[in-house]
Design a protein around this motif. Structure first.
Motif, PDB file in Angstrom:
ATOM      1  N   LEU A  93      -2.308  44.890-108.916  1.00 63.00           N
ATOM      2  CA  LEU A  93      -1.315  44.661-107.871  1.00 63.00           C
ATOM      3  C   LEU A  93      -1.424  43.213-107.409  1.00 63.00           C
ATOM      4  CD1 LEU A  93       0.759  45.571-105.737  1.00 63.00           C
ATOM      5  CD2 LEU A  93      -1.172  46.292-104.304  1.00 63.00           C
ATOM      6  N   ILE A  94      -0.294  42.519-107.399  1.00 59.05           N
ATOM      7  CA  ILE A  94      -0.269  41.110-106.992  1.00 59.05           C
ATOM      8  C   ILE A  94       0.502  40.997-105.686  1.00 59.05           C
ATOM      9  CG2 ILE A  94       0.414  38.774-107.641  1.00 59.05           C
ATOM     10  CD1 ILE A  94       0.136  39.552-110.548  1.00 59.05           C
ATOM     11  N   PHE A  95       0.018  40.156-104.807  1.00 62.78           N
ATOM     12  CA  PHE A  95       0.620  39.988-103.487  1.00 62.78           C
ATOM     13  C   PHE A  95       1.496  38.733-103.486  1.00 62.78           C
ATOM     14  CE2 PHE A  95      -1.731  43.192-101.057  1.00 62.78           C
ATOM     15  CZ  PHE A  95      -2.667  43.556-102.028  1.00 62.78           C
ATOM     16  N   TYR A  96       2.748  38.896-103.065  1.00 61.75           N
ATOM     17  CA  TYR A  96       3.721  37.816-103.079  1.00 61.75           C
ATOM     18  C   TYR A  96       4.123  37.439-101.654  1.00 61.75           C
ATOM     19  CZ  TYR A  96       4.150  38.843-108.057  1.00 61.75           C
ATOM     20  OH  TYR A  96       3.882  39.034-109.385  1.00 61.75           O
ATOM     21  N   ALA A  97       4.682  36.253-101.531  1.00 62.41           N
ATOM     22  CA  ALA A  97       4.972  35.706-100.206  1.00 62.41           C
ATOM     23  C   ALA A  97       6.199  36.318 -99.545  1.00 62.41           C
ATOM     24  CB  ALA A  97       5.153  34.191-100.288  1.00 62.41           C
ATOM     25  N   ASN A  98       7.075  36.974-100.312  1.00 61.52           N
ATOM     26  CA  ASN A  98       8.280  37.534 -99.695  1.00 61.52           C
ATOM     27  C   ASN A  98       8.009  38.834 -98.951  1.00 61.52           C
ATOM     28  OD1 ASN A  98       7.837  38.730-102.253  1.00 61.52           O
ATOM     29  ND2 ASN A  98       9.933  39.481-102.303  1.00 61.52           N
ATOM     30  N   HIS A  99       6.851  39.457 -99.215  1.00 61.93           N
ATOM     31  CA  HIS A  99       6.421  40.637 -98.473  1.00 61.93           C
ATOM     32  C   HIS A  99       4.982  40.424 -98.006  1.00 61.93           C
ATOM     33  CE1 HIS A  99      10.014  42.425-100.003  1.00 61.93           C
ATOM     34  NE2 HIS A  99       9.552  42.629-101.224  1.00 61.93           N
ATOM     35  N   ASP A 100       4.569  41.183 -97.007  1.00 65.97           N
ATOM     36  CA  ASP A 100       3.178  41.140 -96.557  1.00 65.97           C
ATOM     37  C   ASP A 100       2.574  42.520 -96.788  1.00 65.97           C
ATOM     38  OD1 ASP A 100       0.734  40.818 -95.329  1.00 65.97           O
ATOM     39  OD2 ASP A 100       1.530  39.730 -93.596  1.00 65.97           O
ATOM     40  N   LEU A 101       2.145  42.783 -98.021  1.00 63.77           N
ATOM     41  CA  LEU A 101       1.623  44.097 -98.368  1.00 63.77           C
ATOM     42  C   LEU A 101       0.330  44.418 -97.639  1.00 63.77           C
ATOM     43  CD1 LEU A 101       2.323  44.400-102.214  1.00 63.77           C
ATOM     44  CD2 LEU A 101       3.730  45.130-100.276  1.00 63.77           C
ATOM     45  N   SER A 102      -0.434  43.391 -97.308  1.00 61.47           N
ATOM     46  CA  SER A 102      -1.668  43.622 -96.557  1.00 61.47           C
ATOM     47  C   SER A 102      -1.349  44.196 -95.181  1.00 61.47           C
ATOM     48  CB  SER A 102      -2.444  42.311 -96.404  1.00 61.47           C
ATOM     49  OG  SER A 102      -2.813  41.786 -97.656  1.00 61.47           O
ATOM     50  N   LEU A 103      -0.374  43.609 -94.517  1.00 58.66           N
ATOM     51  CA  LEU A 103       0.033  44.093 -93.200  1.00 58.66           C
ATOM     52  C   LEU A 103       0.621  45.491 -93.302  1.00 58.66           C
ATOM     53  CD1 LEU A 103       0.385  43.436 -90.189  1.00 58.66           C
ATOM     54  CD2 LEU A 103       2.612  42.430 -90.750  1.00 58.66           C
ATOM     55  N   GLU A 104       1.411  45.735 -94.329  1.00 55.91           N
ATOM     56  CA  GLU A 104       1.990  47.060 -94.516  1.00 55.91           C
ATOM     57  C   GLU A 104       0.886  48.092 -94.756  1.00 55.91           C
ATOM     58  OE1 GLU A 104       5.006  46.981 -97.537  1.00 55.91           O
ATOM     59  OE2 GLU A 104       6.174  45.408 -96.529  1.00 55.91           O
ATOM     60  N   ALA A 105      -0.110  47.722 -95.549  1.00 58.41           N
ATOM     61  CA  ALA A 105      -1.210  48.633 -95.834  1.00 58.41           C
ATOM     62  C   ALA A 105      -1.969  49.004 -94.566  1.00 58.41           C
ATOM     63  CB  ALA A 105      -2.163  47.993 -96.841  1.00 58.41           C
ATOM     64  N   GLU A 106      -2.213  48.046 -93.703  1.00 60.83           N
ATOM     65  CA  GLU A 106      -2.881  48.325 -92.433  1.00 60.83           C
ATOM     66  C   GLU A 106      -2.053  49.280 -91.582  1.00 60.83           C
ATOM     67  OE1 GLU A 106      -4.919  44.994 -90.308  1.00 60.83           O
ATOM     68  OE2 GLU A 106      -3.985  43.771 -91.872  1.00 60.83           O
TER      69      GLU A 106
END
Length: 371
Positions: free
Chosen positions: A340-353
């Motif tokens: 899984l790669i994290f991109y700048a157009n979404h904040d998957l880390s914040l969503e995961a929290e």
């Protein structure tokens, strides 16, 4: 989840992104920031509905609704506003609304978009069904249970298909491959959520995996995320049954995606003010005040899950990022494991929290693979 790799796919995705005015910027493959899920119990039992106990609709009162859980939680009680309109229909269009939303860029508003295109599209969504996600199909007083199915690799081998299909409504999104994975992801689809950009890119990127057409069916509804002008133009063309007249998708025939019969009643348009509300209260990423502010928005999965949380009585999330995400491939249909790669157009880390916090609060049932 993340976007596909490969030189050819990168070129195709970049072409689509540039056409939509968005340039995806790769941040890191390292994962969420330190401290995420501090003290998380990775073996937490999933307490979503079991297929064997599904029963009939009228025999299932809501013993534990998410609204009750929200009211009992001091943090989330201050965030949730269940009176916030989720959908935008023609009856809500006014000069006041135009003046307000024209101050914000899409998907949060209509800044820079032609008023005629917005007004003509909304004029087609003029029935009561366009203003209600579940519509008249939902008997009041029942406990409405919804499953939102992401495409995360955690679902591969999960055998959650029957549990997913046991829900009253099932939301899917982007490259929702079903054939060959029925035991893991089920077969039922009530809502398919997309932007035109994610829909078309998914059809290109995941065709080899089996996503060769957008889900269709007489009872299926489409949830359109208005990320830009092309979403309004495609929606209008689909309802009118004509090729797209202009813009990035000029010449496209919507029936190719949505079938020969696509009346206005099949489409639900997320309200830009609802997307703004979700972003401000739940997913206010630091990227909003960074150099990525013009491309940041919540992911399609996040918008579908939060839509369900504002519409259904109980919500279960499958295939979304969890604390052990690194153990699984990007998608459940990947033939070779992909990170899984994290991109700048979404904040998957914040969503995961957010998903983990909602799960701990008993507001959301987050499926976690217990290998």
């Amino acid at each position: 989840m993340g976007l596909p790799r490969g030189a050819l796919l990168w070129r195709l995705l970049l072409l689509g992104a540039v056409g939509a005015g968005i340039l995806l910027t790769l941040l890191s493959a390292a994962g969420p920031r330190p401290g995420l899920w501090a003290g998380a119990r990775t073996t937490t039992a999933f307490t979503g509905p079991e297929a064997a106990l599904s029963g009939t609709r009228k025999s299932r009162p809501c013993r534990h609704s998410l609204a009750q859980a929200v009211q009992q939680h001091p943090h989330f009680r201050a965030l949730f506003n269940f009176s916030q309109p989720v959908l935008l229909a023609g009856g809500l269009f006014s000069q006041e609304l135009w003046d307000s939303l024209s101050q914000r860029r899409a998907p949060y508003g209509w800044q820079g978009l032609p008023r005629q295109d917005i007004a003509s599209t909304l004029s087609l969504l003029n029935s009561s069904e366009s203003a209600q996600l579940l519509g008249s199909r939902e008997p009041r007083g029942d406990c409405v249970r919804c499953a939102v199915v992401g495409n995360g690799g955690i679902l591969n081998g999960s055998r959650q298909g029957l549990n997913i299909d046991a829900h009253d409504y099932v939301f899917r999104l982007n490259g929702a491959v079903i054939k060959g994975f029925e035991q893991d992801v089920g077969t039922k689809t009530s809502f398919y959520g997309f932007t035109v950009n994610t829909m078309k890119n998914s059809l290109i990127a995941y065709s080899a995996a089996g996503f060769t057409s957008v889900p269709q069916g007489p009872d299926l509804r489409y949830i359109v995320i208005p990320s830009g002008l092309r979403d309004y133009v495609m929606l209008r063309s689909a309802v009118l049954g004509v090729p797209v007249p202009s813009g990035h998708d000029k010449g496209d025939r919507p029936r190719t995606y949505f079938g020969p019969e696509a009346p206005a009643s099949k489409f639900k348009l997320l309200h830009p003010a609802f997307i703004s509300y979700l972003t401000e209260r739940f997913l206010k990423s630091k990227r909003i005040i960074s150099k990525f502010k013009d491309i940041y928005m919540p992911s399609t999965g996040a918008l579908m899950l939060l839509t369900a949380l504002h519409t259904c009585d109980q919500v279960s999330a499958y295939g979304f990022i969890t604390s052990n995400y690194w153990k699984f491939s990007d998608h459940y249909y990947d033939r070779v494991k992909q990170p899984l790669i994290f991109y700048a157009n979404h904040d998957l880390s914040l969503e995961a929290e957010l998903w983990w916090d909602l799960h701990k609060a008993g507001i959301l049932h987050l499926y976690q693979h217990r290998a």
